[in-house]
Scaffold this motif. Structure first.
Motif, mmCIF file in Angstrom:
data_model
loop_
_atom_site.group_PDB
_atom_site.id
_atom_site.type_symbol
_atom_site.label_atom_id
_atom_site.label_comp_id
_atom_site.label_asym_id
_atom_site.label_seq_id
_atom_site.Cartn_x
_atom_site.Cartn_y
_atom_site.Cartn_z
ATOM 1 N N GLU A 170 -105.700 32.328 -4.040
ATOM 2 C CA GLU A 170 -106.567 31.566 -4.937
ATOM 3 C C GLU A 170 -106.458 32.065 -6.373
ATOM 4 N N ASN A 171 -106.225 33.368 -6.576
ATOM 5 C CA ASN A 171 -106.012 33.898 -7.923
ATOM 6 C C ASN A 171 -104.723 33.368 -8.544
ATOM 7 N N HIS A 172 -103.833 32.850 -7.699
ATOM 8 C CA HIS A 172 -102.578 32.262 -8.171
ATOM 9 C C HIS A 172 -102.613 30.737 -8.103
ATOM 10 N N GLU A 173 -103.834 30.195 -8.051
ATOM 11 C CA GLU A 173 -104.040 28.737 -8.041
ATOM 12 C C GLU A 173 -103.337 28.077 -6.860
ATOM 13 N N GLY A 174 -103.342 28.782 -5.734
ATOM 14 C CA GLY A 174 -102.682 28.260 -4.548
ATOM 15 C C GLY A 174 -103.655 27.913 -3.439
ATOM 16 N N ARG A 175 -103.094 27.515 -2.311
ATOM 17 C CA ARG A 175 -103.886 27.158 -1.126
ATOM 18 C C ARG A 175 -103.301 27.869 0.088
ATOM 19 N N ILE A 176 -104.146 28.111 1.084
ATOM 20 C CA ILE A 176 -103.704 28.761 2.309
ATOM 21 C C ILE A 176 -104.454 28.179 3.487
ATOM 22 N N TRP A 177 -103.764 27.991 4.593
ATOM 23 C CA TRP A 177 -104.427 27.554 5.822
ATOM 24 C C TRP A 177 -103.673 28.090 7.040
ATOM 25 N N VAL A 178 -104.355 28.026 8.171
ATOM 26 C CA VAL A 178 -103.812 28.569 9.418
ATOM 27 C C VAL A 178 -103.829 27.494 10.491
ATOM 28 N N GLU A 179 -102.722 27.391 11.223
ATOM 29 C CA GLU A 179 -102.636 26.536 12.405
ATOM 30 C C GLU A 179 -102.280 27.431 13.587
ATOM 31 N N SER A 180 -102.952 27.245 14.708
ATOM 32 C CA SER A 180 -102.728 28.165 15.814
ATOM 33 C C SER A 180 -103.163 27.559 17.137
ATOM 34 N N LYS A 181 -102.494 28.009 18.202
ATOM 35 C CA LYS A 181 -102.873 27.664 19.563
ATOM 36 C C LYS A 181 -102.830 28.937 20.406
ATOM 37 N N PRO A 182 -103.911 29.232 21.131
ATOM 38 C CA PRO A 182 -103.920 30.434 21.964
ATOM 39 C C PRO A 182 -102.741 30.449 22.930
ATOM 40 N N GLY A 183 -102.065 31.593 22.975
ATOM 41 C CA GLY A 183 -100.940 31.754 23.877
ATOM 42 C C GLY A 183 -99.636 31.175 23.377
ATOM 43 N N GLU A 184 -99.671 30.464 22.245
ATOM 44 C CA GLU A 184 -98.456 29.840 21.726
ATOM 45 C C GLU A 184 -98.039 30.395 20.373
ATOM 46 N N GLY A 185 -98.996 30.867 19.598
ATOM 47 C CA GLY A 185 -98.633 31.450 18.313
ATOM 48 C C GLY A 185 -99.433 30.897 17.156
ATOM 49 N N THR A 186 -99.096 31.400 15.976
ATOM 50 C CA THR A 186 -99.839 31.080 14.756
ATOM 51 C C THR A 186 -98.868 30.824 13.611
ATOM 52 N N THR A 187 -99.231 29.874 12.770
ATOM 53 C CA THR A 187 -98.490 29.609 11.539
ATOM 54 C C THR A 187 -99.455 29.681 10.365
ATOM 55 N N VAL A 188 -99.146 30.555 9.417
ATOM 56 C CA VAL A 188 -99.931 30.655 8.186
ATOM 57 C C VAL A 188 -99.098 30.032 7.070
ATOM 58 N N THR A 189 -99.687 29.091 6.364
ATOM 59 C CA THR A 189 -98.986 28.398 5.274
ATOM 60 C C THR A 189 -99.660 28.710 3.944
ATOM 61 N N VAL A 190 -98.833 29.113 2.993
ATOM 62 C CA VAL A 190 -99.296 29.396 1.629
ATOM 63 C C VAL A 190 -98.541 28.468 0.680
ATOM 64 N N VAL A 191 -99.288 27.784 -0.173
ATOM 65 C CA VAL A 191 -98.693 26.883 -1.170
ATOM 66 C C VAL A 191 -99.049 27.398 -2.559
ATOM 67 N N LEU A 192 -98.028 27.628 -3.377
ATOM 68 C CA LEU A 192 -98.221 28.158 -4.732
ATOM 69 C C LEU A 192 -97.493 27.271 -5.734
ATOM 70 N N PRO A 193 -98.022 27.163 -6.952
ATOM 71 C CA PRO A 193 -97.324 26.381 -7.974
ATOM 72 C C PRO A 193 -96.062 27.115 -8.434
ATOM 73 N N ARG A 194 -94.964 26.371 -8.588
ATOM 74 C CA ARG A 194 -93.717 26.989 -9.030
ATOM 75 C C ARG A 194 -93.753 27.256 -10.517
ATOM 76 N N LEU A 195 -92.830 28.070 -10.967
ATOM 77 C CA LEU A 195 -92.728 28.382 -12.391
ATOM 78 C C LEU A 195 -92.043 27.238 -13.100
ATOM 79 N N GLU A 196 -92.745 26.652 -14.058
ATOM 80 C CA GLU A 196 -92.169 25.551 -14.835
ATOM 81 C C GLU A 196 -91.425 26.125 -16.032
ATOM 82 N N LEU A 197 -90.136 25.848 -16.080
ATOM 83 C CA LEU A 197 -89.311 26.377 -17.151
ATOM 84 C C LEU A 197 -89.278 25.410 -18.346
#
Length: 201
Positions: free
Chosen positions: A174-201
């Motif tokens: 959040e300090n980098h103006e991004g978002r984060i969320w978690v998707e998961s199923k017991p016994g199958e695993g977890t995926t953590v996704t982080v979305v950050l703004p890219r550097l605009e040149l």
């Protein structure tokens, strides 16, 4: 332990008690360190940001976990595009975030697991995902997974942790103006996704 043994022989029972005290001290020290760290992040004490290469941070982080991966027999695959863009951010905080996500994936995946650290570019955003095939998170726990001190109900007491790791990562994102969320199923695993703004040149 070495200093205590210099004073005289130590029985097996005493040795067991001493080891328990050492573990407790280590856990408390780790908890205090994470609380201080989280407080600094939330208060915005370290506002330094610079143009950086997130792909380098990701690879450095992956390399630092080789020993932990080997001890559990995990296989980590790192997938990053060759044209992975830069970011404007705090390199120390972003390294800490990647480290924490990898540490969680290793810790909550039984021996011999498969882990994936994947980076993608989508328009003006950089997407980072950490996937594992570990124990997963029960659906009723997902809304609280970023709360301080919260640990999923299927985590056993022998798995170390303070319940602050994901709270720290969320604050960094959040300090980098991004978002984060978690998707998961017991016994199958977890995926953590982080979305950050890219550097605009």
């Amino acid at each position: 332990m070495d200093l205590i043994e210099r004073a005289g022989p130590v029985t097996d029972l005493q040795r067991d008690f001493i080891q328990r005290v050492q573990v407790s001290v280590h856990n408390i020290t780790h908890l205090v360190d994470e609380l201080v760290n989280l407080g600094r992040i939330e208060a915005g004490f370290d506002t330094h940001k610079e143009n950086l290469r997130l792909d380098q941070i990701i690879r450095f982080s992956a390399d630092s976990f080789k020993k932990a991966l080997g001890e559990k027999g995990h296989h980590l695959q790192v997938q990053l595009p060759e044209d992975f863009p830069g970011l404007f951010g705090n390199p120390v905080e972003l390294r800490q975030a990647v480290d924490q996500l990898l540490d969680n994936a290793i810790k909550y995946t039984p021996a011999g697991g498969n882990l994936l650290l994947q980076g993608e570019l989508e328009e003006s955003q950089v997407i980072l995902q950490v996937k594992d095939n570990g124990i997963g998170i029960p659906v009723q726990d997902l809304p609280y997974i970023f709360d301080k001190f919260y640990r999923a109900s299927n985590v056993t007491n022998d798995v170390p942790g303070t319940g602050l790791g994901l709270a720290i990562v969320k604050s960094i994102v959040e300090n980098h103006e991004g978002r984060i969320w978690v998707e998961s199923k017991p016994g199958e695993g977890t995926t953590v996704t982080v979305v950050l703004p890219r550097l605009e040149l």
